[in-house]
Scaffold this active site. Sequence first.
Site, PDB file in Angstrom:
ATOM      1  N   THR A  12      25.498 -14.010 -29.341  1.00 48.16           N
ATOM      2  CA  THR A  12      27.019 -14.465 -29.426  1.00 48.16           C
ATOM      3  C   THR A  12      27.856 -13.633 -30.457  1.00 48.16           C
ATOM      4  O   THR A  12      28.929 -13.431 -29.997  1.00 48.16           O
ATOM      5  CB  THR A  12      27.139 -15.983 -29.770  1.00 48.16           C
ATOM      6  OG1 THR A  12      26.286 -16.621 -28.882  1.00 48.16           O
ATOM      7  CG2 THR A  12      28.645 -16.275 -29.643  1.00 48.16           C
ATOM      8  N   ASP A  92      20.320 -18.941 -30.677  1.00 44.35           N
ATOM      9  CA  ASP A  92      19.172 -20.186 -29.869  1.00 44.35           C
ATOM     10  C   ASP A  92      17.972 -19.779 -30.362  1.00 44.35           C
ATOM     11  O   ASP A  92      17.127 -20.898 -30.532  1.00 44.35           O
ATOM     12  CB  ASP A  92      19.402 -19.676 -28.467  1.00 44.35           C
ATOM     13  CG  ASP A  92      20.533 -20.474 -27.670  1.00 44.35           C
ATOM     14  OD1 ASP A  92      21.306 -21.054 -28.361  1.00 44.35           O
ATOM     15  OD2 ASP A  92      20.680 -20.115 -26.609  1.00 44.35           O
TER      16      ASP A  92
END
Length: 314
Positions: A12, A92
Amino acid sequence: MKKVVVLGTGGTIAGRAQSVTDEIGYTAGVVPVADLLAGLSLPAGLVAEHEQVAQTDSKDMTLAIWQRLGQRVAHHLARPEVAGMVITHGTDTLEETAWFLHQVLAPTKPVVLTCAMRPATALMPDGPQNLNDALRVAADGRIGGVVVVCAGRLHAAQDVTKVHTWRLDAFGSGDAGPLGVIEAGELRLFRQSVPGRADPGLWARVQGVRALPRVELVFSHADAQGHLVRSLLAAPGGDIPPLRGLVVAGTGNGTVHTALAEALEEAQAQGVVVWRGTRCALGRPVTSGRSGGDWPLAEPSVIKARLSLALALL
């Protein structure tokens, strides 16, 4: 002058969306690490090199990327002029990558993983501050080993876990708490990190395989049965490797439902290695006696234990 090498892997922090107000519908792993660094004002006396190792959404992390990342980390850490490393990464699987590097490389110089919860194109991205903090930590000289910097907090690889789905301060260190905080650009340490144990043989074995031994993670819960474990034990077809290990996330103090425990004992009798942990977010199993199965305790978490067992089975 202190030199820090920044390795980009995507995530991200390197994400791009169509609109500055879109913090969800973005594509991860798009912005080059060179561009992430270009907007920063480095502290005086700090020089940063950069290298793009991968551009991936970290949910899709693979052994091949880990192998490449480990090779580049080892290469740069061997350079005497390099004070430390920074790795930009998705949130993640960040804790798994940190744990992997902690175990296979056990570096004494700082290897700092950092991330973002908002894409680089957001109206107020958090990546630049996290990256700036990570650079300062890598050059600080007071810590060593693999650590994580996010939202002004410094976490050890063995403790860190993602604890929230969307807030900027998405990581925690459980009962141990963070190693320290970054305040106004300065690192304030609460305790020292604990470097891993160097095992050159392990790193050599990891580099020489196309896949880690197959270890699966199962959960105990109310009305649990043994069907999943027995299905995993069935002779695989095609390119699926045989099952080598199981980590069971037990309830509470690592307890396992009787029906599931019976299937796990069947697996153990067939040569599958079984480890037992807890699905609780905090704490650890405090006994190693029978709680539905007499299996070694999985630490520091069941997620990291799955990786630890796969590495042990090499």
